[in-house]
Design a protein around this motif. Structure first.
Motif, PDB file in Angstrom:
ATOM      1  N   VAL A  35      70.115   4.020  48.735  1.00 26.07           N
ATOM      2  CA  VAL A  35      68.947   4.771  49.175  1.00 26.07           C
ATOM      3  C   VAL A  35      69.289   6.252  49.027  1.00 26.07           C
ATOM      4  CG1 VAL A  35      67.416   5.350  51.102  1.00 26.07           C
ATOM      5  CG2 VAL A  35      68.190   2.993  50.784  1.00 26.07           C
ATOM      6  N   LEU A  36      68.436   7.002  48.339  1.00 27.04           N
ATOM      7  CA  LEU A  36      68.685   8.423  48.140  1.00 27.04           C
ATOM      8  C   LEU A  36      68.722   9.144  49.487  1.00 27.04           C
ATOM      9  CD1 LEU A  36      66.370   9.139  45.075  1.00 27.04           C
ATOM     10  CD2 LEU A  36      68.827   8.674  45.081  1.00 27.04           C
ATOM     11  N   PRO A  37      69.584  10.156  49.638  1.00 20.41           N
ATOM     12  CA  PRO A  37      69.678  10.870  50.926  1.00 20.41           C
ATOM     13  C   PRO A  37      68.350  11.431  51.396  1.00 20.41           C
ATOM     14  CG  PRO A  37      71.519  11.460  49.502  1.00 20.41           C
ATOM     15  CD  PRO A  37      70.588  10.639  48.671  1.00 20.41           C
ATOM     16  N   GLU A  38      67.502  11.915  50.470  1.00 24.06           N
ATOM     17  CA  GLU A  38      66.227  12.482  50.875  1.00 24.06           C
ATOM     18  C   GLU A  38      65.226  11.414  51.307  1.00 24.06           C
ATOM     19  OE1 GLU A  38      66.454  12.714  46.282  1.00 24.06           O
ATOM     20  OE2 GLU A  38      67.774  12.993  48.008  1.00 24.06           O
ATOM     21  N   GLU A  39      65.537  10.136  51.062  1.00 18.29           N
ATOM     22  CA  GLU A  39      64.676   9.043  51.496  1.00 18.29           C
ATOM     23  C   GLU A  39      65.279   8.263  52.661  1.00 18.29           C
ATOM     24  OE1 GLU A  39      62.656   7.960  47.181  1.00 18.29           O
ATOM     25  OE2 GLU A  39      64.353   6.806  47.875  1.00 18.29           O
ATOM     26  N   ARG A  40      66.387   8.763  53.191  1.00 20.53           N
ATOM     27  CA  ARG A  40      67.114   8.018  54.218  1.00 20.53           C
ATOM     28  C   ARG A  40      66.304   7.866  55.500  1.00 20.53           C
ATOM     29  NH1 ARG A  40      71.196   5.824  52.712  1.00 20.53           N
ATOM     30  NH2 ARG A  40      72.412   7.637  52.141  1.00 20.53           N
ATOM     31  N   PHE A  41      65.676   8.957  55.973  1.00 16.26           N
ATOM     32  CA  PHE A  41      65.005   8.948  57.270  1.00 16.26           C
ATOM     33  C   PHE A  41      63.495   8.758  57.086  1.00 16.26           C
ATOM     34  CE2 PHE A  41      68.891  11.309  57.914  1.00 16.26           C
ATOM     35  CZ  PHE A  41      69.356  10.839  59.133  1.00 16.26           C
ATOM     36  N   LEU A  42      62.950   7.806  57.802  1.00 15.09           N
ATOM     37  CA  LEU A  42      61.508   7.569  57.825  1.00 15.09           C
ATOM     38  C   LEU A  42      61.039   7.839  59.252  1.00 15.09           C
ATOM     39  CD1 LEU A  42      59.072   6.532  56.160  1.00 15.09           C
ATOM     40  CD2 LEU A  42      59.577   4.266  57.041  1.00 15.09           C
ATOM     41  N   VAL A  43      60.289   8.939  59.430  1.00 12.59           N
ATOM     42  CA  VAL A  43      59.939   9.430  60.759  1.00 12.59           C
ATOM     43  C   VAL A  43      58.464   9.175  61.026  1.00 12.59           C
ATOM     44  CG1 VAL A  43      59.900  11.434  62.295  1.00 12.59           C
ATOM     45  CG2 VAL A  43      61.727  11.187  60.598  1.00 12.59           C
ATOM     46  N   GLY A  44      58.148   8.777  62.235  1.00 14.90           N
ATOM     47  CA  GLY A  44      56.764   8.564  62.663  1.00 14.90           C
ATOM     48  C   GLY A  44      56.612   8.908  64.134  1.00 14.90           C
ATOM     49  N   ARG A  45      55.377   8.821  64.620  1.00 13.27           N
ATOM     50  CA  ARG A  45      55.096   9.146  66.012  1.00 13.27           C
ATOM     51  C   ARG A  45      54.703   7.865  66.741  1.00 13.27           C
ATOM     52  NH1 ARG A  45      54.117  14.074  68.146  1.00 13.27           N
ATOM     53  NH2 ARG A  45      53.687  15.014  66.118  1.00 13.27           N
ATOM     54  N   VAL A  46      55.230   7.662  67.932  1.00 16.52           N
ATOM     55  CA  VAL A  46      54.940   6.459  68.718  1.00 16.52           C
ATOM     56  C   VAL A  46      53.702   6.655  69.577  1.00 16.52           C
ATOM     57  CG1 VAL A  46      55.832   4.893  70.486  1.00 16.52           C
ATOM     58  CG2 VAL A  46      57.358   5.773  68.725  1.00 16.52           C
ATOM     59  N   CYS A  47      53.583   7.820  70.209  1.00 11.88           N
ATOM     60  CA  CYS A  47      52.463   8.129  71.102  1.00 11.88           C
ATOM     61  C   CYS A  47      51.873   9.484  70.710  1.00 11.88           C
ATOM     62  CB  CYS A  47      52.936   8.157  72.561  1.00 11.88           C
ATOM     63  SG  CYS A  47      53.447   6.542  73.193  1.00 11.88           S
ATOM     64  N   PRO A  48      50.769   9.894  71.340  1.00 13.05           N
ATOM     65  CA  PRO A  48      50.227  11.228  71.068  1.00 13.05           C
ATOM     66  C   PRO A  48      51.247  12.335  71.316  1.00 13.05           C
ATOM     67  CG  PRO A  48      48.618   9.909  72.253  1.00 13.05           C
ATOM     68  CD  PRO A  48      49.885   9.101  72.221  1.00 13.05           C
ATOM     69  N   LYS A  49      50.962  13.525  70.799  1.00 11.99           N
ATOM     70  CA  LYS A  49      51.909  14.643  70.819  1.00 11.99           C
ATOM     71  C   LYS A  49      52.485  14.954  72.201  1.00 11.99           C
ATOM     72  CE  LYS A  49      50.357  17.197  66.728  1.00 11.99           C
ATOM     73  NZ  LYS A  49      49.855  18.505  66.231  1.00 11.99           N
ATOM     74  N   PRO A  50      51.664  15.000  73.268  1.00 12.74           N
ATOM     75  CA  PRO A  50      52.236  15.387  74.569  1.00 12.74           C
ATOM     76  C   PRO A  50      53.354  14.471  75.054  1.00 12.74           C
ATOM     77  CG  PRO A  50      49.833  15.515  74.618  1.00 12.74           C
ATOM     78  CD  PRO A  50      50.196  14.830  73.350  1.00 12.74           C
ATOM     79  N   TYR A  51      53.425  13.252  74.553  1.00 14.99           N
ATOM     80  CA  TYR A  51      54.453  12.321  75.011  1.00 14.99           C
ATOM     81  C   TYR A  51      55.840  12.669  74.455  1.00 14.99           C
ATOM     82  CZ  TYR A  51      50.840   9.147  76.773  1.00 14.99           C
ATOM     83  OH  TYR A  51      49.803   8.585  77.474  1.00 14.99           O
ATOM     84  N   ARG A  52      55.869  13.371  73.322  1.00 17.52           N
ATOM     85  CA  ARG A  52      57.139  13.743  72.658  1.00 17.52           C
ATOM     86  C   ARG A  52      58.004  12.499  72.388  1.00 17.52           C
ATOM     87  NH1 ARG A  52      54.301  17.713  72.328  1.00 17.52           N
ATOM     88  NH2 ARG A  52      54.872  19.830  72.993  1.00 17.52           N
ATOM     89  N   MET A  53      57.336  11.483  71.831  1.00 15.29           N
ATOM     90  CA  MET A  53      58.033  10.240  71.506  1.00 15.29           C
ATOM     91  C   MET A  53      57.899   9.971  70.009  1.00 15.29           C
ATOM     92  SD  MET A  53      56.839   7.905  74.756  1.00 15.29           S
ATOM     93  CE  MET A  53      58.007   6.582  74.437  1.00 15.29           C
ATOM     94  N   TYR A  54      59.041   9.786  69.349  1.00 21.66           N
ATOM     95  CA  TYR A  54      59.059   9.611  67.902  1.00 21.66           C
ATOM     96  C   TYR A  54      59.818   8.331  67.546  1.00 21.66           C
ATOM     97  CZ  TYR A  54      58.318  14.648  68.501  1.00 21.66           C
ATOM     98  OH  TYR A  54      57.864  15.867  68.921  1.00 21.66           O
ATOM     99  N   ARG A  55      59.615   7.929  66.300  1.00 23.07           N
ATOM    100  CA  ARG A  55      60.371   6.815  65.749  1.00 23.07           C
ATOM    101  C   ARG A  55      61.074   7.291  64.483  1.00 23.07           C
ATOM    102  NH1 ARG A  55      60.048   2.002  66.706  1.00 23.07           N
ATOM    103  NH2 ARG A  55      57.938   2.145  67.537  1.00 23.07           N
ATOM    104  N   CYS A  56      62.338   6.919  64.331  1.00 23.65           N
ATOM    105  CA  CYS A  56      63.082   7.270  63.122  1.00 23.65           C
ATOM    106  C   CYS A  56      63.790   6.018  62.613  1.00 23.65           C
ATOM    107  CB  CYS A  56      64.099   8.373  63.403  1.00 23.65           C
ATOM    108  SG  CYS A  56      65.013   8.877  61.928  1.00 23.65           S
ATOM    109  N   ILE A  57      63.426   5.604  61.417  1.00 24.18           N
ATOM    110  CA  ILE A  57      64.057   4.460  60.771  1.00 24.18           C
ATOM    111  C   ILE A  57      65.057   4.998  59.754  1.00 24.18           C
ATOM    112  CG2 ILE A  57      63.687   2.396  59.386  1.00 24.18           C
ATOM    113  CD1 ILE A  57      60.853   2.294  60.541  1.00 24.18           C
ATOM    114  N   VAL A  58      66.313   4.641  59.933  1.00 26.09           N
ATOM    115  CA  VAL A  58      67.391   5.105  59.053  1.00 26.09           C
ATOM    116  C   VAL A  58      67.730   3.967  58.105  1.00 26.09           C
ATOM    117  CG1 VAL A  58      69.637   6.227  58.955  1.00 26.09           C
ATOM    118  CG2 VAL A  58      68.230   6.455  61.003  1.00 26.09           C
ATOM    119  N   ARG A  59      67.523   4.172  56.805  1.00 24.94           N
ATOM    120  CA  ARG A  59      67.644   3.096  55.825  1.00 24.94           C
ATOM    121  C   ARG A  59      68.884   3.289  54.948  1.00 24.94           C
ATOM    122  NH1 ARG A  59      61.560   3.628  53.568  1.00 24.94           N
ATOM    123  NH2 ARG A  59      62.304   5.768  53.356  1.00 24.94           N
ATOM    124  N   TYR A  60      69.602   2.192  54.778  1.00 22.28           N
ATOM    125  CA  TYR A  60      70.781   2.178  53.917  1.00 22.28           C
ATOM    126  C   TYR A  60      70.661   1.017  52.936  1.00 22.28           C
ATOM    127  CZ  TYR A  60      73.148   5.408  57.103  1.00 22.28           C
ATOM    128  OH  TYR A  60      73.493   6.491  57.856  1.00 22.28           O
TER     129      TYR A  60
END
Length: 770
Positions: A568-593
């Protein structure tokens, strides 16, 4: 919305002929060590039993050589060089490469956390198949029936287990065969002395693994080349001196005559003939370290002719010296060059063993990446993918010494070794036939022709090898069964554990009902919640906040997973998304190898994660879309300023994370302490002056992210206990409560495998009833 920082894939330029020649030279020390040492033990393992007693004549020797010649021609030359080397997975070869191709094109993978976003990886479909009518039925059949996918996985695991078993058998038979030369001298060594010397060499070989083969790799290729040239000239000498008529045995008519005379005894002798192609699988499995052109050049122009001439010369010698069959190779060596050849043979045997041990480490790493092997410590000894696994190394050493001391006979070990190698080839042929139909989109007739032709040939060898189960062949099956059972139990337990997580994840509706504060105290800092879930909120999060009503201001659910691609190319390693609306400050990060990727212990994971989240926040706000047609530099000049400190990757080129580095200023503070203290580097993030033009909510979110990073990062991970339900069957209870639990307790924990700092680790106890 998810963001992975994808950049256009680069089209790799074709390697020049000069580069291919260099790779061909290097391949001798890695790929061909095992195959090239086969002349040490092929004839003694072929002429055993009734064939040696009742058909001990010149015609039988001619027939055996003809069998060896056509075996070398049909399997390594035609099957592997002409067909299999074309079935690579982004340059990677081996059984798992074929399985990876099939999983991507027919969705055969049993890995539970695969996503549609994985198919957007630039390496996912570099060679897309043609969706023809002939391939669609196979895809539908496999995708519809889970049992067929399970059977396919079991086949792949059995091939991998056989390869691991070869890591035990190859050093034993190679070193013992090379030491047998001492019995061809005037002062014959006793069996005990040979055994002791072989054990010393084997212990030294395995003890040397921790230093990494790259330190002496430059010595390996010359040793094998000198060995090949030596056996080439010895072969020419024996042909000319003993029996030039041996050249007529190239004709397949001698094979027909051989079987007509020997009958069943000749068929059983195929178990020894197949040893002439042991090590052939290395040409395919090591493809990722070289190129198909370099491997073809090395085999076609040096390895193949040298082996053919050597076997021909050895047969010419034996046709006139029938009593020398038990030690045929060393007996055929002229006296003036005996000791130099003995030394080179010993070194070549060590090189061949070294290559197989390294390949064993590599296949175990691939099995682990695809969720089919317990977590073990992987030490990368070089930047070129060479690795060392301490636990496996010592297990292999103990088993190899046990086989060597227990059998003391290359014939018995050869029976086990030949069966293991032929089983791997047999399974590889089947997988290749599926690739021809499913991946390449060719006709079923072509695949059936390929499969039928090779299975008739390989089936004959395999059936002969199975006849030798009582004479040592059972060892390979026992070793394969042990490793395969461990792999499948681990895979089954991991899938059941993931299924439990999937069915018990936290309801998003319940989470939103709690409000941005989650009904608890939000303390400064970042909480990284590790889970195998690629979607949803894991149960350990609710379990934590239920018992301790406080959590960090920024929450990131991290999923580290493997995808069925080699890299997996380094620039494609992290897949980031949001779990809840912005005020919650909750994110999801999928690290792919990928299954060939190296998870480096560089301590920069937190910084890369923060950079990826910052990129996602900007992208989501529309900062990137507003200038989609412009270059990144024009965007940075209009909104952002270039940061004071630029980041460069290992090759000295500017990192692909330049967008984040232009939006976040990294201040590096070096702390030097005298008296032998550790030198530490600290990274501090801050917004640039130009970022004041950002939208207020975006700037506020970035400030919260940076402030949380400065407050500290905590890692939250489940400390799980997996048990079978009371209503489960007896077999499932034994598998989960005994097998899977034993592997979990005696292998490395997930925190150690993921290189999580213990000082920042918070473990949440969970009981899984699967």
């Amino acid at each position: 919305m998810e963001y992975s920082g994808v950049s256009p894939p680069r089209n790799p330029s074709q390697l020049s002929w000069a580069r291919n020649l260099i790779l061909a030279y290097q391949s001798f020390g890695v790929v061909y060590g095992d195959l090239c040492t086969s002349p040490l033990y092929v004839f003694p393992n072929t002429f055993i039993g009734k064939l040696h007693k009742q058909h001990h004549n010149e015609e039988a020797v001619f027939g055996v050589f003809s069998l060896i010649f056509w075996t070398l021609t049909l399997i390594p030359l035609l099957k592997y060089l002409l067909v299999l080397l074309n079935a690579h997975d982004n340059g990677q070869g081996g059984t798992f490469a074929l399985y990876s191709l099939l999983c991507r094109h027919a969705k055969l993978s049993l890995l539970p956390n695969q996503q549609a976003a994985d198919e957007e990886l630039s390496t996912y479909k570099s060679d897309p198949s043609t969706d023809t009518a002939t391939s669609s039925p196979f895809k539908r059949i496999f995708e519809k029936h889970k049992r067929l996918r399970t059977v396919l996985l079991l086949l792949v695991l059995s091939a991998a287990a056989m390869v691991i078993g070869n890591g035990v058998l190859t050093p034993a038979i190679s070193v013992l065969s090379s030491m047998s030369g001492l019995q061809a001298t005037e002062k014959k060594s006793t069996d005990g002395e040979l055994l002791l010397l072989a054990c010393v060499i084997l212990v030294g070989l395995f003890a040397f693994q921790h230093s990494g083969t790259h330190r002496v790799a430059f010595m390996f290729a010359p040793i094998v080349i000198i060995w090949l040239i030596s056996i080439l000239f010895i072969g020419f000498y024996n042909i000319i001196h003993w029996n030039p008529k041996i050249i007529y045995a190239i004709s397949p008519l001698y094979i027909i005559k051989f079987f007509r005379v020997t009958g069943q005894d000749g068929w059983i002798s195929l178990g020894g003939v197949l040893l002439s192609v042991t090590g052939t699988e290395a040409m395919f499995s090591n493809l990722g370290h070289f190129s198909s052109v370099s491997i073809r050049l090395a085999f076609a122009f040096l390895v193949y002719p040298c082996l053919v001439v050597q076997y021909m010369g050895q047969a010419a010698f034996l046709s006139k010296n029938l009593g020398s069959i038990p030690n045929s190779f060393y007996s055929s060596v002229p006296d003036p060059v005996f000791w130099p050849v003995f030394v080179i043979a010993t070194l070549a045997a060590i090189v061949g063993s070294q290559a197989v041990i390294t390949a064993t480490f590599s296949i175990i790493k691939q099995c682990h990446a695809l969720g089919c092997f317990p977590r073990v410590k992987v030490v990368h000894t070089s930047k070129h993918g060479q690795m060392y696994i301490p636990e496996i190394n010592w297990i292999l050493m103990i088993l190899t010494l046990a086989i060597t001391i227990g059998f003391r006979d290359t014939t018995l070990i050869g029976n086990a070794y030949g069966l293991a190698c032929m089983m791997v080839m047999f399974i590889t042929t089947f997988l290749m036939a599926l690739v021809i139909v499913v991946v390449w989109g060719k006709s079923c007739f072509l695949a059936a022709l390929f499969l039928g032709t090779l299975w008739i040939i390989e089936g004959a060898y395999l059936s002969a090898a199975l006849m030798k189960l009582p004479q040592g062949g059972w060892v390979s099956l026992v070793l394969a069964f042990i490793f395969m059972t461990a792999m499948y139990v681990w895979h089954y337990g991991s899938r059941r554990k993931y299924s439990f997580d999937l069915h018990n994840k936290v309801s998003l509706k319940w989470l939103l009902g709690l409000g941005p504060s989650l009904g608890i105290v939000r303390v400064p800092g970042i909480g990284l919640v590790y889970s195998e879930l690629a979607t949803g909120v894991p149960a350990i999060f609710s379990h934590f906040v239920t018992n301790i009503p406080a959590f960090h201001k920024v929450v990131v659910f991290v999923c580290v997973k493997s995808v069925p691609v080699p890299h997996v190319l380094p620039e494609e390693r992290f897949l980031v998304g949001r779990v809840c609306p912005k005020p919650y400050r909750m994110y999801r990060c999928i690290v792919r190898y990928g299954y060939k990727d190296i998870q480096r212990e560089d301590g920069d994971f937190e910084n890369q994660l923060i950079q990826s989240i910052a990129e996602f926040i900007q992208m989501e706000a529309g900062d990137l879309q507003s200038s989609a047609s412009d270059h990144k530099t024009s965007l940075s000049n209009s909104i952002l300023t270039v940061s004071e400190v630029e980041e460069y990757d290992e090759t000295g080129r500017q990192s692909s994370k330049s967008m984040t580095l232009q939006s976040l200023r990294s201040v590096y503070e070096e702390e030097y302490q005298q008296g032998g203290q550790v030198r530490r580097r600290r990274v501090r993030f801050g917004l640039t002056q130009a970022s004041r033009g950002m939208e207020g909510s975006v700037r506020e979110e970035l400030m919260d992210l940076i402030g949380a990073k400065e407050a500290g990062v905590a890692y939250v991970m489940g400390h799980s206990y997996v048990k079978a339900r009371k209503s489960s069957s007896w077999l499932k209870k034994q598998t989960i409560d005994i097998g899977y639990s034993f592997l979990r307790k005696n292998c490395r924990g997930p925190a150690v495998a993921l290189n999580i700092p213990h000082i920042s680790l918070i473990e949440v106890g969970m009981v899984y009833y699967v």
